[in-house]
Design an enzyme around this catalytic site. Structure first.
Site, PDB file in Angstrom:
ATOM      1  N   GLU A 215       1.932 -29.872 -88.805  1.00 19.49           N
ATOM      2  CA  GLU A 215       2.019 -28.983 -87.643  1.00 19.49           C
ATOM      3  C   GLU A 215       2.473 -27.600 -88.080  1.00 19.49           C
ATOM      4  O   GLU A 215       2.914 -26.796 -87.274  1.00 19.49           O
ATOM      5  CB  GLU A 215       2.983 -29.557 -86.613  1.00 19.49           C
ATOM      6  CG  GLU A 215       2.533 -30.908 -86.092  1.00 19.49           C
ATOM      7  CD  GLU A 215       3.365 -31.366 -84.907  1.00 19.49           C
ATOM      8  OE1 GLU A 215       3.142 -30.836 -83.813  1.00 19.49           O
ATOM      9  OE2 GLU A 215       4.239 -32.217 -85.097  1.00 19.49           O
ATOM     10  N   ARG A 217       2.154 -24.579 -91.708  1.00 24.40           N
ATOM     11  CA  ARG A 217       1.181 -23.904 -92.575  1.00 24.40           C
ATOM     12  C   ARG A 217       1.288 -24.366 -94.024  1.00 24.40           C
ATOM     13  O   ARG A 217       2.354 -24.302 -94.637  1.00 24.40           O
ATOM     14  CB  ARG A 217       1.427 -22.397 -92.506  1.00 24.40           C
ATOM     15  CG  ARG A 217       0.428 -21.563 -93.249  1.00 24.40           C
ATOM     16  CD  ARG A 217       0.459 -20.144 -92.735  1.00 24.40           C
ATOM     17  NE  ARG A 217       1.773 -19.550 -92.904  1.00 24.40           N
ATOM     18  CZ  ARG A 217       2.188 -18.930 -94.007  1.00 24.40           C
ATOM     19  NH1 ARG A 217       1.378 -18.814 -95.040  1.00 24.40           N
ATOM     20  NH2 ARG A 217       3.384 -18.413 -94.073  1.00 24.40           N
ATOM     21  N   ALA A 258      10.805 -28.159 -87.664  1.00 21.68           N
ATOM     22  CA  ALA A 258      10.052 -27.153 -86.908  1.00 21.68           C
ATOM     23  C   ALA A 258      10.578 -25.759 -87.224  1.00 21.68           C
ATOM     24  O   ALA A 258      11.794 -25.549 -87.312  1.00 21.68           O
ATOM     25  CB  ALA A 258      10.191 -27.439 -85.413  1.00 21.68           C
TER      26      ALA A 258
HETATM   27  C1  LIG Z   1      19.040 -31.196 -90.051  1.00 24.13           C
HETATM   28  C2  LIG Z   1      18.732 -32.456 -89.323  1.00 24.13           C
HETATM   29  C3  LIG Z   1      17.747 -33.308 -90.093  1.00 24.13           C
HETATM   30  C4  LIG Z   1      20.030 -33.225 -89.113  1.00 24.13           C
HETATM   31  O1  LIG Z   1      19.742 -34.356 -88.392  1.00 24.13           O
HETATM   32  P1  LIG Z   1      20.622 -35.675 -88.514  1.00 24.13           P
HETATM   33  O2  LIG Z   1      20.736 -36.070 -89.956  1.00 24.13           O
HETATM   34  O3  LIG Z   1      20.033 -36.646 -87.569  1.00 24.13           O
HETATM   35  O4  LIG Z   1      22.032 -35.222 -88.113  1.00 24.13           O
HETATM   36  P2  LIG Z   1      22.746 -35.282 -86.672  1.00 24.13           P
HETATM   37  O5  LIG Z   1      22.061 -34.348 -85.728  1.00 24.13           O
HETATM   38  O6  LIG Z   1      22.919 -36.715 -86.311  1.00 24.13           O
HETATM   39  O7  LIG Z   1      24.120 -34.686 -87.088  1.00 24.13           O
HETATM   40  C5  LIG Z   1      25.042 -35.322 -87.972  1.00 24.13           C
HETATM   41  C6  LIG Z   1      26.293 -34.508 -87.990  1.00 24.13           C
HETATM   42  O8  LIG Z   1      26.034 -33.236 -88.600  1.00 24.13           O
HETATM   43  C7  LIG Z   1      26.288 -32.186 -87.696  1.00 24.13           C
HETATM   44  N1  LIG Z   1      25.304 -31.177 -87.868  1.00 24.13           N
HETATM   45  C8  LIG Z   1      23.957 -31.285 -87.752  1.00 24.13           C
HETATM   46  N2  LIG Z   1      23.369 -30.119 -88.020  1.00 24.13           N
HETATM   47  C9  LIG Z   1      24.367 -29.253 -88.314  1.00 24.13           C
HETATM   48  C10 LIG Z   1      24.412 -27.879 -88.669  1.00 24.13           C
HETATM   49  N3  LIG Z   1      23.306 -27.144 -88.803  1.00 24.13           N
HETATM   50  N4  LIG Z   1      25.605 -27.315 -88.901  1.00 24.13           N
HETATM   51  C11 LIG Z   1      26.735 -28.007 -88.769  1.00 24.13           C
HETATM   52  N5  LIG Z   1      26.754 -29.303 -88.450  1.00 24.13           N
HETATM   53  C12 LIG Z   1      25.584 -29.909 -88.213  1.00 24.13           C
HETATM   54  C13 LIG Z   1      26.202 -32.824 -86.310  1.00 24.13           C
HETATM   55  O9  LIG Z   1      26.927 -32.105 -85.352  1.00 24.13           O
HETATM   56  C14 LIG Z   1      26.803 -34.198 -86.593  1.00 24.13           C
HETATM   57  O10 LIG Z   1      28.177 -34.048 -86.651  1.00 24.13           O
HETATM   58  P3  LIG Z   1      29.177 -35.302 -86.397  1.00 24.13           P
HETATM   59  O11 LIG Z   1      29.090 -36.152 -87.622  1.00 24.13           O
HETATM   60  O12 LIG Z   1      30.470 -34.617 -86.223  1.00 24.13           O
HETATM   61  O13 LIG Z   1      28.692 -35.995 -85.175  1.00 24.13           O
HETATM   62  C15 LIG Z   1      18.097 -32.171 -87.921  1.00 24.13           C
HETATM   63  O14 LIG Z   1      18.973 -31.371 -87.165  1.00 24.13           O
HETATM   64  C16 LIG Z   1      16.779 -31.445 -88.007  1.00 24.13           C
HETATM   65  O15 LIG Z   1      16.684 -30.228 -88.092  1.00 24.13           O
HETATM   66  N6  LIG Z   1      15.662 -32.230 -87.991  1.00 24.13           N
HETATM   67  C17 LIG Z   1      14.316 -31.680 -88.034  1.00 24.13           C
HETATM   68  C18 LIG Z   1      13.528 -32.257 -86.870  1.00 24.13           C
HETATM   69  C19 LIG Z   1      12.201 -31.539 -86.700  1.00 24.13           C
HETATM   70  O16 LIG Z   1      12.138 -30.315 -86.671  1.00 24.13           O
HETATM   71  N7  LIG Z   1      11.083 -32.311 -86.627  1.00 24.13           N
HETATM   72  C20 LIG Z   1       9.764 -31.799 -86.472  1.00 24.13           C
HETATM   73  C21 LIG Z   1       9.402 -31.676 -85.014  1.00 24.13           C
HETATM   74  S1  LIG Z   1       7.883 -30.845 -84.763  1.00 24.13           S
END
Ligand SMILES: CC(C)(COP(=O)(O)OP(=O)(O)OC[C@H]1O[C@@H](n2cnc3c(N)ncnc32)[C@H](O)[C@@H]1OP(=O)(O)O)[C@@H](O)C(=O)NCCC(=O)NCCS
Length: 338
Positions: A215, A217, A258
């Site tokens: 989704e 580039r 994304a």
């Molecule tokens: C980075 C990413 C992978 C983290 O996801 P995750 O591993 O599931 O992590 P969670 O959201 O469960 O967060 C875990 C912990 O880290 C923290 N955390 C997550 N992102 C953070 C950030 N950028 N800065 C600080 N803390 C962060 C959360 O608050 C959580 O804290 P806790 O342990 O106190 O509860 C996710 O935010 C992400 O960007 N995924 C990409 C999804 C996407 O874009 N898919 C494509 C769709 S088209």
């Protein structure tokens, strides 16, 4: 012999090739099978693209023993458009329009992988063309053709002005889904099991090895490993313009979030947080398993390392690299190509 193919194409009114379609290009063919065609063309070695008459196609059809090649020649002998036979003895840089088109076909037919073929000077070899509802038209002949179409009460739709046509008008590889075909250029390598949504884009000499969700580039030169997910609007830097020289790739089982971006080769099972753009020189703080900082490195120092999670800490603004514990799972229903 590196490659052999028979094609049908379009020329401008001065007799210059604009494009060529090859129904069945071959890589490393058995010279014995194509020998009658080489003989008919008085082939004396080297790389050459020679125009083939329908009479020659018919003579060759009678002479070849290979049933696939015979059938191809029988089809071509009825052509109203110019025919060409291309023989590439070696993988030298493309020296003509038919040669350049053959190389792009080899990639999109998955006969060679990105970086697996010499494309040096391909921009200079390819003409800029108007891709229209009446096929390829030379740019300086377009205005006249538009007028002629209007006068005949016809509509001439111009889809694009580009050196590269869309891949699907030449090759539709098995087991793919492409929501907007204009976003994949001929010369893309689209692996079996790849879905490309409307936002996805794949340039030539780039693509996916196998199952993937695209989704974002995929710039020229970038190859994405099996089972990786490129989130909506994400961007993988290319090396054609903008000064970058390093070949960028994505490993297997990766997730680029994304609107995220990547400017260095990513290993396997890595995730980049949505919205985080990491270029090769971005300073990254490496965290231990207790999320304490242990080192600061440039992102390029983490090239091809596995199991990494990159995020920008929303409280400090620092780009962190943590151990990636999550597994990328592509939605099986979403990815069905049946
Ligand atoms: C980075 C990413 C992978 C983290 O996801 P995750 O591993 O599931 O992590 P969670 O959201 O469960 O967060 C875990 C912990 O880290 C923290 N955390 C997550 N992102 C953070 C950030 N950028 N800065 C600080 N803390 C962060 C959360 O608050 C959580 O804290 P806790 O342990 O106190 O509860 C996710 O935010 C992400 O960007 N995924 C990409 C999804 C996407 O874009 N898919 C494509 C769709 S088209």
């Amino acid at each position: 012999m590196f490659s052999f193919a028979l094609g049908v194409g379009t020329k401008d009114s001065a007799g210059n090739w604009l494009e060529v379609y090859y129904p069945e290009p071959t890589l490393n063919p058995d010279p014995a099978l194509v020998a009658p065609v080489l003989k008919a063309l008085s082939y004396a070695g080297g790389n050459q693209a020679t125009e083939l008459t329908t009479v020659q196609a018919s003579t060759c059809a009678a002479a070849v023993s290979d049933t696939g090649l015979k059938l191809q020649l029988e089809h071509l002998q009825t052509s109203k458009k110019p025919l060409v036979a291309v023989i590439l003895d070696t993988d030298d840089k493309p020296g003509s329009v038919p040669e350049a088109y053959l190389k792009l076909h080899l990639l999109s037919h998955r006969l060679v992988k990105p970086h697996g073929i010499n494309l040096d000077g391909i921009f200079a070899a390819l003409p800029n063309v108007a891709w229209t509802s009446q096929g390829a038209i030379a740019i300086d002949e377009l205005a006249n053709r538009q007028l002629q179409a209007r006068l005949a009460g016809e509509n001439l739709e111009v889809f694009s002005i580009d050196k590269f046509p869309k891949m699907t008008n030449y090759v539709v590889p098995k087991g793919v889904r492409i929501a907007d075909t204009a976003r994949v250029r001929l010369g893309a390598y689209i692996g079996e099991g790849t879905t490309i949504m409307h936002e996805g884009f794949v340039n030539f000499n780039a693509g996916t090895a196998g199952t993937a969700m695209v989704e974002g580039r995929i710039s020229a030169g970038v190859f994405v490993g099996n089972n990786s997910d490129l989130g909506g609007g994400c961007s993988i830097m290319g090396t054609l313009s903008g000064g970058g020289k390093e070949v960028i790739s994505v490993g297997e089982n990766c997730l680029i979030g994304a609107n995220a971006g990547l400017g260095f080769p990513l290993g396997d099972r890595c995730t980049i947080e949505s919205g985080l753009y990491i270029s090769a020189g971005t300073k990254v703080t490496v965290m231990d398993s207790d999320l304490n900082p242990v080192d600061v490195v440039k992102a390029r120092d983490l090239a091809n390392k596995n199991d990494l999670l990159f995020l920008r800490n929303s409280q400090t603004g620092i780009v962190e690299c943590r151990t990636n514990r999550s597994k990328v799972e592509l939605n099986a229903e979403l990815h069905s190509h049946n």
